[in-house]
Design a protein around this motif. Structure first.
Motif, PDB file in Angstrom:
ATOM      1  N   ILE A  55      -0.684   5.188   0.638  1.00 19.32           N
ATOM      2  CA  ILE A  55       0.359   4.316   1.012  1.00 19.32           C
ATOM      3  C   ILE A  55       0.143   3.520   2.121  1.00 19.32           C
ATOM      4  O   ILE A  55       0.308   2.571   2.478  1.00 19.32           O
ATOM      5  CB  ILE A  55       1.601   5.195   0.745  1.00 19.32           C
ATOM      6  CG1 ILE A  55       1.901   5.729  -0.624  1.00 19.32           C
ATOM      7  CG2 ILE A  55       2.907   4.481   1.195  1.00 19.32           C
ATOM      8  CD1 ILE A  55       2.095   4.675  -1.646  1.00 19.32           C
ATOM      9  N   GLY A  56      -0.397   4.517   3.396  1.00 20.74           N
ATOM     10  CA  GLY A  56      -0.634   3.915   4.499  1.00 20.74           C
ATOM     11  C   GLY A  56      -1.735   2.687   4.432  1.00 20.74           C
ATOM     12  O   GLY A  56      -1.496   1.513   4.938  1.00 20.74           O
ATOM     13  N   ALA A  57      -2.687   2.800   3.496  1.00 18.04           N
ATOM     14  CA  ALA A  57      -3.721   1.921   3.359  1.00 18.04           C
ATOM     15  C   ALA A  57      -3.278   0.671   2.684  1.00 18.04           C
ATOM     16  O   ALA A  57      -3.544  -0.500   3.160  1.00 18.04           O
ATOM     17  CB  ALA A  57      -4.921   2.525   2.505  1.00 18.04           C
ATOM     18  N   VAL A  58      -2.384   0.827   1.844  1.00 18.21           N
ATOM     19  CA  VAL A  58      -1.725  -0.374   1.090  1.00 18.21           C
ATOM     20  C   VAL A  58      -1.033  -1.122   2.338  1.00 18.21           C
ATOM     21  O   VAL A  58      -0.998  -2.384   2.276  1.00 18.21           O
ATOM     22  CB  VAL A  58      -1.086   0.056  -0.277  1.00 18.21           C
ATOM     23  CG1 VAL A  58       0.202  -1.010  -0.570  1.00 18.21           C
ATOM     24  CG2 VAL A  58      -1.800   0.868  -1.226  1.00 18.21           C
ATOM     25  N   PHE A  59      -0.235  -0.417   2.991  1.00 20.21           N
ATOM     26  CA  PHE A  59       0.610  -1.024   3.935  1.00 20.21           C
ATOM     27  C   PHE A  59      -0.024  -1.764   4.903  1.00 20.21           C
ATOM     28  O   PHE A  59       0.115  -2.905   5.368  1.00 20.21           O
ATOM     29  CB  PHE A  59       1.699   0.063   4.474  1.00 20.21           C
ATOM     30  CG  PHE A  59       2.910   0.170   3.746  1.00 20.21           C
ATOM     31  CD1 PHE A  59       3.782  -0.807   3.184  1.00 20.21           C
ATOM     32  CD2 PHE A  59       3.390   1.662   3.965  1.00 20.21           C
ATOM     33  CE1 PHE A  59       4.884  -0.341   2.418  1.00 20.21           C
ATOM     34  CE2 PHE A  59       4.482   1.787   3.139  1.00 20.21           C
ATOM     35  CZ  PHE A  59       5.240   0.995   2.530  1.00 20.21           C
ATOM     36  N   VAL A  60      -1.212  -1.202   5.382  1.00 15.50           N
ATOM     37  CA  VAL A  60      -2.164  -1.955   6.501  1.00 15.50           C
ATOM     38  C   VAL A  60      -2.585  -3.121   5.748  1.00 15.50           C
ATOM     39  O   VAL A  60      -2.700  -4.224   6.521  1.00 15.50           O
ATOM     40  CB  VAL A  60      -3.081  -0.790   6.976  1.00 15.50           C
ATOM     41  CG1 VAL A  60      -4.174  -1.494   7.697  1.00 15.50           C
ATOM     42  CG2 VAL A  60      -2.411   0.202   7.699  1.00 15.50           C
ATOM     43  N   ILE A  61      -3.145  -2.949   4.799  1.00 11.41           N
ATOM     44  CA  ILE A  61      -3.635  -4.153   4.305  1.00 11.41           C
ATOM     45  C   ILE A  61      -3.010  -5.349   3.598  1.00 11.41           C
ATOM     46  O   ILE A  61      -3.043  -6.387   3.994  1.00 11.41           O
ATOM     47  CB  ILE A  61      -4.732  -3.695   2.756  1.00 11.41           C
ATOM     48  CG1 ILE A  61      -5.683  -2.764   3.119  1.00 11.41           C
ATOM     49  CG2 ILE A  61      -5.138  -4.746   2.083  1.00 11.41           C
ATOM     50  CD1 ILE A  61      -6.434  -1.956   1.926  1.00 11.41           C
ATOM     51  N   ALA A  62      -1.803  -4.869   3.159  1.00  9.16           N
ATOM     52  CA  ALA A  62      -0.662  -5.962   2.915  1.00  9.16           C
ATOM     53  C   ALA A  62      -0.133  -6.626   4.275  1.00  9.16           C
ATOM     54  O   ALA A  62       0.001  -7.780   4.275  1.00  9.16           O
ATOM     55  CB  ALA A  62       0.361  -5.212   2.295  1.00  9.16           C
ATOM     56  N   SER A  63       0.052  -5.742   5.336  1.00 11.86           N
ATOM     57  CA  SER A  63       0.515  -6.459   6.582  1.00 11.86           C
ATOM     58  C   SER A  63      -0.766  -7.194   7.286  1.00 11.86           C
ATOM     59  O   SER A  63      -0.179  -8.508   7.585  1.00 11.86           O
ATOM     60  CB  SER A  63       0.964  -5.138   7.322  1.00 11.86           C
ATOM     61  OG  SER A  63       0.030  -4.420   7.946  1.00 11.86           O
ATOM     62  N   SER A  64      -1.964  -6.824   7.317  1.00 16.97           N
ATOM     63  CA  SER A  64      -2.968  -7.772   7.522  1.00 16.97           C
ATOM     64  C   SER A  64      -2.942  -9.005   6.810  1.00 16.97           C
ATOM     65  O   SER A  64      -3.033 -10.071   7.442  1.00 16.97           O
ATOM     66  CB  SER A  64      -4.306  -7.041   7.569  1.00 16.97           C
ATOM     67  OG  SER A  64      -4.245  -5.975   8.558  1.00 16.97           O
ATOM     68  N   TYR A  65      -2.838  -8.727   5.730  1.00 18.84           N
ATOM     69  CA  TYR A  65      -2.924 -10.050   4.794  1.00 18.84           C
ATOM     70  C   TYR A  65      -1.668 -11.080   4.959  1.00 18.84           C
ATOM     71  O   TYR A  65      -1.865 -12.199   5.246  1.00 18.84           O
ATOM     72  CB  TYR A  65      -2.810  -9.745   3.421  1.00 18.84           C
ATOM     73  CG  TYR A  65      -2.711 -11.007   2.368  1.00 18.84           C
ATOM     74  CD1 TYR A  65      -4.077 -11.632   2.069  1.00 18.84           C
ATOM     75  CD2 TYR A  65      -1.853 -11.329   1.542  1.00 18.84           C
ATOM     76  CE1 TYR A  65      -4.073 -12.753   1.127  1.00 18.84           C
ATOM     77  CE2 TYR A  65      -1.600 -12.328   0.694  1.00 18.84           C
ATOM     78  CZ  TYR A  65      -2.806 -13.024   0.611  1.00 18.84           C
ATOM     79  OH  TYR A  65      -2.619 -14.014  -0.204  1.00 18.84           O
TER      80      TYR A  65
END
Length: 75
Positions: A55-65
């Motif tokens: 979940i953390g990885a998804v949030f980090v990738i989505a926020s960077s995108y």
């Protein structure tokens, strides 16, 4: 004198904005370092991330995108 100051002193005033722009662009990807660390651990050591890490990885990738898209649309 820091390395940052040394790099900025190599350019005159018109090129400083270019360097600061490149630093600003790279700042979006700093948050991805832990994601690549976990991905490397999965590949090299066979680690299995927990649900919270996924979940953390998804949030980090989505926020960077999203931050990168927001930056490019306002430029």
């Amino acid at each position: 004198m820091s390395v940052f100051d040394l790099c900025l002193s190599l350019f005159d005033g018109s090129d400083r904005s270019l360097i600061l722009s490149l630093i600003d662009y790279a700042a979006f990807y700093v948050a991805l370092v832990p994601v690549f660390g976990v991905a490397s651990a999965m590949i090299l050591m066979g680690e299995q991330p927990s649900f919270v890490q996924w979940i953390g990885a998804v949030f980090v990738i989505a926020s960077s995108y999203c931050a990168n898209r927001l930056r490019s649309s306002s430029a």
